[in-house]
Design an enzyme around this catalytic site. Structure first.
Site, PDB file in Angstrom:
ATOM      1  N   LEU A  22       0.806  -1.085   0.187  1.00 48.80           N
ATOM      2  CA  LEU A  22      -0.006  -0.281   0.185  1.00 48.80           C
ATOM      3  C   LEU A  22       0.759   1.342  -0.039  1.00 48.80           C
ATOM      4  O   LEU A  22       1.563   1.191   0.797  1.00 48.80           O
ATOM      5  CB  LEU A  22      -1.118  -0.215   0.874  1.00 48.80           C
ATOM      6  CG  LEU A  22      -2.108  -1.370   1.553  1.00 48.80           C
ATOM      7  CD1 LEU A  22      -2.584  -1.066   2.939  1.00 48.80           C
ATOM      8  CD2 LEU A  22      -2.738  -1.559   0.323  1.00 48.80           C
ATOM      9  N   HIS A  23       0.375   2.085  -0.567  1.00 50.54           N
ATOM     10  CA  HIS A  23       0.365   3.569  -0.740  1.00 50.54           C
ATOM     11  C   HIS A  23      -0.442   4.613  -0.156  1.00 50.54           C
ATOM     12  O   HIS A  23      -1.579   4.220  -0.007  1.00 50.54           O
ATOM     13  CB  HIS A  23       1.308   3.470  -2.064  1.00 50.54           C
ATOM     14  CG  HIS A  23       0.771   3.321  -3.302  1.00 50.54           C
ATOM     15  ND1 HIS A  23      -0.194   3.935  -3.350  1.00 50.54           N
ATOM     16  CD2 HIS A  23       1.420   2.924  -3.837  1.00 50.54           C
ATOM     17  CE1 HIS A  23      -0.722   3.226  -4.322  1.00 50.54           C
ATOM     18  NE2 HIS A  23      -0.253   2.886  -5.369  1.00 50.54           N
TER      19      HIS A  23
ATOM     20  N   HIS B 110      -3.766   4.273  -2.417  1.00 46.40           N
ATOM     21  CA  HIS B 110      -4.525   3.065  -1.668  1.00 46.40           C
ATOM     22  C   HIS B 110      -4.757   3.535  -0.205  1.00 46.40           C
ATOM     23  O   HIS B 110      -6.367   4.035   0.021  1.00 46.40           O
ATOM     24  CB  HIS B 110      -3.554   2.247  -1.095  1.00 46.40           C
ATOM     25  CG  HIS B 110      -3.814   1.332  -2.141  1.00 46.40           C
ATOM     26  ND1 HIS B 110      -2.291   1.169  -2.614  1.00 46.40           N
ATOM     27  CD2 HIS B 110      -3.957   0.227  -3.191  1.00 46.40           C
ATOM     28  CE1 HIS B 110      -1.541   0.095  -3.520  1.00 46.40           C
ATOM     29  NE2 HIS B 110      -3.108  -0.120  -3.607  1.00 46.40           N
TER      30      HIS B 110
ATOM     31  N   GLN C 227      -6.193 -12.478 -11.996  1.00 49.54           N
ATOM     32  CA  GLN C 227      -6.078 -11.068 -12.690  1.00 49.54           C
ATOM     33  C   GLN C 227      -5.043 -11.384 -13.572  1.00 49.54           C
ATOM     34  O   GLN C 227      -5.202 -10.913 -14.023  1.00 49.54           O
ATOM     35  CB  GLN C 227      -7.103 -10.091 -12.052  1.00 49.54           C
ATOM     36  CG  GLN C 227      -6.064  -9.586 -10.684  1.00 49.54           C
ATOM     37  CD  GLN C 227      -6.939  -8.671 -10.387  1.00 49.54           C
ATOM     38  OE1 GLN C 227      -7.328  -8.549  -9.952  1.00 49.54           O
ATOM     39  NE2 GLN C 227      -6.355  -6.895 -10.630  1.00 49.54           N
TER      40      GLN C 227
ATOM     41  N   LYS D  21      -7.095   6.309 -11.081  1.00 47.37           N
ATOM     42  CA  LYS D  21      -6.017   5.551 -11.468  1.00 47.37           C
ATOM     43  C   LYS D  21      -6.225   4.724 -12.573  1.00 47.37           C
ATOM     44  O   LYS D  21      -5.704   4.348 -13.349  1.00 47.37           O
ATOM     45  CB  LYS D  21      -5.112   5.192 -10.760  1.00 47.37           C
ATOM     46  CG  LYS D  21      -3.830   4.088 -10.575  1.00 47.37           C
ATOM     47  CD  LYS D  21      -2.392   4.788 -11.084  1.00 47.37           C
ATOM     48  CE  LYS D  21      -1.549   3.622 -11.264  1.00 47.37           C
ATOM     49  NZ  LYS D  21      -1.921   2.126 -10.886  1.00 47.37           N
TER      50      LYS D  21
ATOM     51  N   ILE E   4      -3.820   9.821  -6.037  1.00 44.31           N
ATOM     52  CA  ILE E   4      -2.593  10.413  -5.974  1.00 44.31           C
ATOM     53  C   ILE E   4      -1.226   9.967  -6.477  1.00 44.31           C
ATOM     54  O   ILE E   4      -1.109   9.118  -7.116  1.00 44.31           O
ATOM     55  CB  ILE E   4      -2.634   9.561  -5.048  1.00 44.31           C
ATOM     56  CG1 ILE E   4      -3.881   9.595  -4.239  1.00 44.31           C
ATOM     57  CG2 ILE E   4      -2.196  10.179  -3.709  1.00 44.31           C
ATOM     58  CD1 ILE E   4      -4.397  11.326  -3.555  1.00 44.31           C
TER      59      ILE E   4
ATOM     60  N   SER F 243       1.977   4.137  -7.395  1.00 44.00           N
ATOM     61  CA  SER F 243       1.818   2.412  -8.052  1.00 44.00           C
ATOM     62  C   SER F 243       2.306   1.507  -7.170  1.00 44.00           C
ATOM     63  O   SER F 243       4.109   1.695  -7.094  1.00 44.00           O
ATOM     64  CB  SER F 243       1.814   2.117  -9.709  1.00 44.00           C
ATOM     65  OG  SER F 243       1.287   0.934  -9.725  1.00 44.00           O
ATOM     66  N   SER F 244       1.929   0.772  -6.870  1.00 45.92           N
ATOM     67  CA  SER F 244       2.896  -0.843  -6.407  1.00 45.92           C
ATOM     68  C   SER F 244       3.880  -1.038  -7.351  1.00 45.92           C
ATOM     69  O   SER F 244       4.991  -1.404  -6.498  1.00 45.92           O
ATOM     70  CB  SER F 244       2.311  -1.950  -5.322  1.00 45.92           C
ATOM     71  OG  SER F 244       1.020  -1.322  -4.728  1.00 45.92           O
TER      72      SER F 244
HETATM   73  P1  AMP Z   1      -4.170  -2.102  -6.586  1.00 47.44           P
HETATM   74  O1  AMP Z   1      -3.824  -2.374  -5.295  1.00 47.44           O
HETATM   75  O2  AMP Z   1      -3.027  -1.457  -7.194  1.00 47.44           O
HETATM   76  O3  AMP Z   1      -4.820  -2.919  -7.092  1.00 47.44           O
HETATM   77  O4  AMP Z   1      -5.403  -0.753  -5.847  1.00 47.44           O
HETATM   78  C1  AMP Z   1      -6.333  -1.313  -4.926  1.00 47.44           C
HETATM   79  C2  AMP Z   1      -7.321   0.573  -4.915  1.00 47.44           C
HETATM   80  O5  AMP Z   1      -6.317   1.149  -5.318  1.00 47.44           O
HETATM   81  C3  AMP Z   1      -7.874   0.743  -6.795  1.00 47.44           C
HETATM   82  O6  AMP Z   1      -9.265   1.355  -6.877  1.00 47.44           O
HETATM   83  C4  AMP Z   1      -7.219   1.357  -7.240  1.00 47.44           C
HETATM   84  O7  AMP Z   1      -7.956   2.104  -8.428  1.00 47.44           O
HETATM   85  C5  AMP Z   1      -6.655   2.492  -6.119  1.00 47.44           C
HETATM   86  N1  AMP Z   1      -5.190   3.116  -6.365  1.00 47.44           N
HETATM   87  C6  AMP Z   1      -4.061   2.688  -6.826  1.00 47.44           C
HETATM   88  N2  AMP Z   1      -3.072   3.637  -6.801  1.00 47.44           N
HETATM   89  C7  AMP Z   1      -3.582   4.751  -6.712  1.00 47.44           C
HETATM   90  C8  AMP Z   1      -3.530   6.229  -7.240  1.00 47.44           C
HETATM   91  N3  AMP Z   1      -2.309   6.363  -7.443  1.00 47.44           N
HETATM   92  N4  AMP Z   1      -4.825   7.569  -7.132  1.00 47.44           N
HETATM   93  C9  AMP Z   1      -5.555   6.806  -6.235  1.00 47.44           C
HETATM   94  N5  AMP Z   1      -5.969   5.313  -6.324  1.00 47.44           N
HETATM   95  C10 AMP Z   1      -4.823   4.604  -6.464  1.00 47.44           C
END
Ligand code: AMP
Length: 279
Positions: free
Chosen positions: A33-34, A37, A61, A149, A174, A183-184
């Protein structure tokens, strides 16, 4: 804050909350997480009595040859971030607890899944639709939160919830201070690649500025964005495209709402970014 590993444990806890009349928010994530999230979790905390964060690298996925095994994982760090943000429960299942060996039921969001990222990731959105539906059924949230994102994912989930009668909240992108969307997968980037990756947000800014200045021709906007990205030798474009933000079908004219989205390889890392033109 609690961390649970099984579907049954989540169900018991959420049932107790619901008995007390508490509302429940869900933030589905793949962990590592960042701040992106965190913005979703913070929003969920402000709008619900209890918040569940799912932390699950969802195998369905990922296509063959994608980064399922190497996807970064750090539950300890995730726990700290969730605690800071005020979440109440992390759901961190093992794949075996989510998918039986003979799992055979998928949620496929037709048509929208075939565009943009769907072209190079043909089973990706079927996996997303399936896991998100499973999470909705497991957690039974009052609201679920998704980031802009992943714009195509958000459009697809909006269609799924409309079609299947769920309810969700979309949240803005963000970014790092220099503009790179958090992004992770940014963790894969070397120092030089990290610098090169800035070309995505620069292209987003260029496209957005052109749209705001009144450019109506999507081809002109996209070709200027492509030209800019091509100035970066480390970048290899998967796609840059303007689509209707609801149907995800290509559009020729900037008639709002338009999603201008891109996927670009920086070295081996595939990054995505986008903007929405609301008119
Ligand atoms: P993920 O862990 O990458 O699958 O992301 C989980 C959720 O966090 C998804 O709804 C993403 O769109 C959201 N998310 C990931 N990165 C960002 C970001 N930089 N800004 C806003 N939401 C994000």
């Amino acid at each position: 804050m609690k961390i649970v590993k099984t579907v049954d444990e989540v169900r018991v806890i959420v049932k107790e909350w619901k008995k007390e009349g508490l509302t429940v928010g869900l933030v589905p994530t793949m962990g590592f997480l960042h701040e992106g999230h965190k913005s979703l979790i913070t929003r969920a905390v402000s709008e619900n009595d209890r918040v569940v964060v799912s932390d699950f690298v969802n195998p369905t996925q990922f296509g063959v040859g994608e980064d399922l095994e190497s996807y970064p994982r750090d539950l300890e760090r995730d726990t700290m971030l969730c605690e800071e943000a005020g979440a109440n429960l992390i759901f961190n299942p093992e794949p075996e607890n989510m998918y039986f060996d003979d799992f055979s039921t998928y949620v496929n969001i037709e048509s929208l899944s075939e565009e943009l990222c769907g072209k190079s990731r043909p089973i990706h959105f079927r996996g997303v639709g399936t896991v998100v539906s499973k999470l909705f059924n497991i957690v039974n949230p009052d609201r679920a939160y998704f980031g802009q994102k992943d714009a195509q994912q958000l459009a697809i989930i909006k269609r799924m919830v409309r079609d299947l009668n769920f309810d969700i909240v979309g949240c803005p992108i963000i970014r790092e201070e220099d503009g790179l969307a958090k992004s992770s997968r940014n963790t894969y980037l070397s120092k030089d690649e990290r610098k090169a990756a800035l070309i995505l947000s620069k292209a987003v800014k260029l496209g957005e500025d052109m749209a705001k200045a009144g450019e109506k021709d999507t081809d002109k906007i996209v070709s200027e964005m492509i030209k800019l990205i091509e100035t970066e030798p480390m970048a290899k474009i998967d796609y840059v495209q303007a689509v209707d933000a609801v149907s995800v079908k290509p559009v020729k004219e900037m008639t709002a709402p338009v999603l201008v989205a891109m996927a670009v390889y920086i070295g081996k890392t595939r990054l995505i970014d986008n903007f929405i033109y609301e008119g």
